[in-house]
Design an enzyme around this catalytic site. Structure first.
Site, short mmCIF file in Angstrom:
data_model
loop_
_atom_site.label_atom_id
_atom_site.label_comp_id
_atom_site.label_asym_id
_atom_site.label_seq_id
_atom_site.Cartn_x
_atom_site.Cartn_y
_atom_site.Cartn_z
CG HIS A 172 48.87 -21.85 3.70
ND1 HIS A 172 49.60 -22.46 2.70
CD2 HIS A 172 48.00 -21.02 3.08
CE1 HIS A 172 49.18 -22.01 1.54
NE2 HIS A 172 48.21 -21.13 1.73
CD GLU A 275 46.32 -24.22 2.85
OE1 GLU A 275 45.73 -23.30 3.46
OE2 GLU A 275 46.54 -24.17 1.63
#
Ligand code: BG6
Length: 303
Positions: A172, A275
Site C-alpha cells: 500500500h 498499490e
C-alpha cells in the site's frame, strides 16, 4: 515496544558497519536505517513498513504523515504498509482489522545483506494465537525490501500446510507528490476498475488518471507498470510489478482527510497511493506445497 537494550542487540546481530544499523525510531520502535552508496532508506519492524527511500541524488520518494501514530496496534500512516491476508474490510467480519493484521504487528528481522551497492532487508511475520483469531492458517510471510537505485519489494508466502489458502495482499505504497491536482497516473488507460467511492460500480478508465476528488479505485486484471508523473517535483516514478493482477489508486481528498486523525488536514495534497496488489476477485489461491511471490519495483527519474 522494544527496549533500548533489545534494539542495540538487534544492531549487534544484524547491522553492517557504515551501511545498515538498527536504531530507535519514532515512538521508540526499532527501525533499520540504510546508508548505502546507492540510496538511503528506513524500514520499521513494526508492520515491516518501509518509511523512506531516497536514491542518491534524488529527494524522498515516499510520503509519511506528520500525524502518523507510531505504536503497536496502529498502522503507520505512510511509507509502504503491507496488507495481508485481506484488503480493506474482511468479508463477513466487520470487527476484523482493516487491511489485515500484519501491518500493525511487530515483524522479526531475518537478515540484512549487501547486494552489490544495494542493501536487502528481510523480515518475516508468523501466525500466532492473535492472528488465528482472525485467520486460522499457520503461515510464515517473508518480506524483502532492497534499497538501491531502485526500490524492490517482495512479499513471499509458501503454503506449508495441508489445505489450500486464499488471501488478498497489497503493498500500500504512499508516494510523495508536489501537488496532487497536477499529478498524473499513466499506464491504466482502458482498464476496468471498481470505484469504491461510487457503490463499487465497475467502470472503464479513459486516458490518464487525474485526481480531482476522492479517489478509491481497484484496477482489475492489470499487470502493467504504472507511472506517476509529477510536474511540480519534476519527476516520474515508475512502479513495475510481478505476480500482481490489481492496482489500487487512492487519495482521500478534502473531507475524508479531515476525518482521519493521523493525516494533517492539507496532507492529502502531497500524497497518492499506488498499490501493487491481488485483491477482490484476484485474491490468490495457493495450494499446499506452493509458493507465491508478489513484487513491486519502483524507479524514479527526473525531468
Ligand atoms: C486504500 C483503500 O487502499 O486504503 C481505501 O482502498 C482506504 O478504501 C485506504 O480508505 C486507507 O485505509 P486505512 O485503513 O489505512 O485508513
Amino acid at each position: 515496544m522494544e527496549t533500548a537494550g533489545a534494539i542495540a542487540d538487534l544492531d549487534r546481530r544484524f547491522g553492517i558497519p557504515g551501511i545498515a544499523s538498527v536504531v530507535e525510531g519514532n515512538g521508540g520502535l526499532p527501525k533499520v536505517r540504510i546508508t548505502s552508496p546507492q540510496a538511503t532508506g528506513e524500514m520499521y519492524l513494526h508492520g515491516a513498513h518501509v518509511t523512506s527511500w531516497k536514491p542518491t541524488g534524488a529527494d524522498e520518494v515516499l510520503f509519511v504523515s506528520t500525524q502518523s501514530r507510531w505504536e503497536d496496534g496502529h498502522a503507520i500512516r505512510g511509507g509502504v504498509p503491507v496488507c495481508f491476508p485481506w484488503f480493506g474490510n474482511k468479508e463477513g467480519d466487520p470487527k476484523a482489522p482493516a487491511h489485515g493484521f500484519v501491518r500493525t504487528k511487530a515483524w522479526q528481522l531475518e537478515s540484512i545483506t549487501q547486494a552489490g551497492e544495494a542493501v536487502t532487508v528481510s523480515m518475516f511475520a508468523e501466525s500466532d494465537a492473535n492472528t488465528k483469531n482472525w485467520w486460522p492458517a499457520d503461515f510464515r510471510l517473508v518480506y524483502r525490501a532492497t534499497f538501491g537505485s531502485e526500490l524492490s519489494l517482495e512479499l513471499v508466502l509458501p503454503n506449508t500446510g495441508t489445505t489450500s489458502l486464499r488471501f488478498e495482499e497489497a503493498l500500500h505504497a504512499y508516494y510523495r507528490v508536489g501537488q496532487i491536482e497536477k499529478a498524473r497516473v499513466r499506464g491504466l488507460d482502458g482498464v476496468h476498475y471498481i470505484d469504491k467511492t461510487d457503490g463499487n460500480r465497475e467502470k472503464n478508465q479513459q486516458g490518464d488518471i487525474l485526481i480531482t476528488s476522492e479517489t478509491d479505485r481497484v484496477y482489475l486484471n492489470t499487470s502493467s507498470t504504472v507511472e506517476l508523473e509529477d510536474p511540480v517535483l519534476h519527476r516520474r516514478t515508475a512502479v513495475a510489478k510481478d505476480n500482481s493482477r490489481t492496482t489500487v489508486v487512492w487519495n482521500p481528498w478534502v473531507e475524508k482527510a479531515h476525518s482521519m486523525s493521523d493525516l494533517a488536514d492539507d496532507e492529502w495534497q502531497r500524497m497518492i497511493c499506488v498499490e501493487t496488489s491481488n485483491v477482490a476477485d484476484f485474491a490468490v489461491n495457493l495450494e499446499p506445497g506452493g509458493r507465491h511471490t508478489m513484487k513491486a519495483i519502483v524507479r524514479v527519474a527526473g525531468f
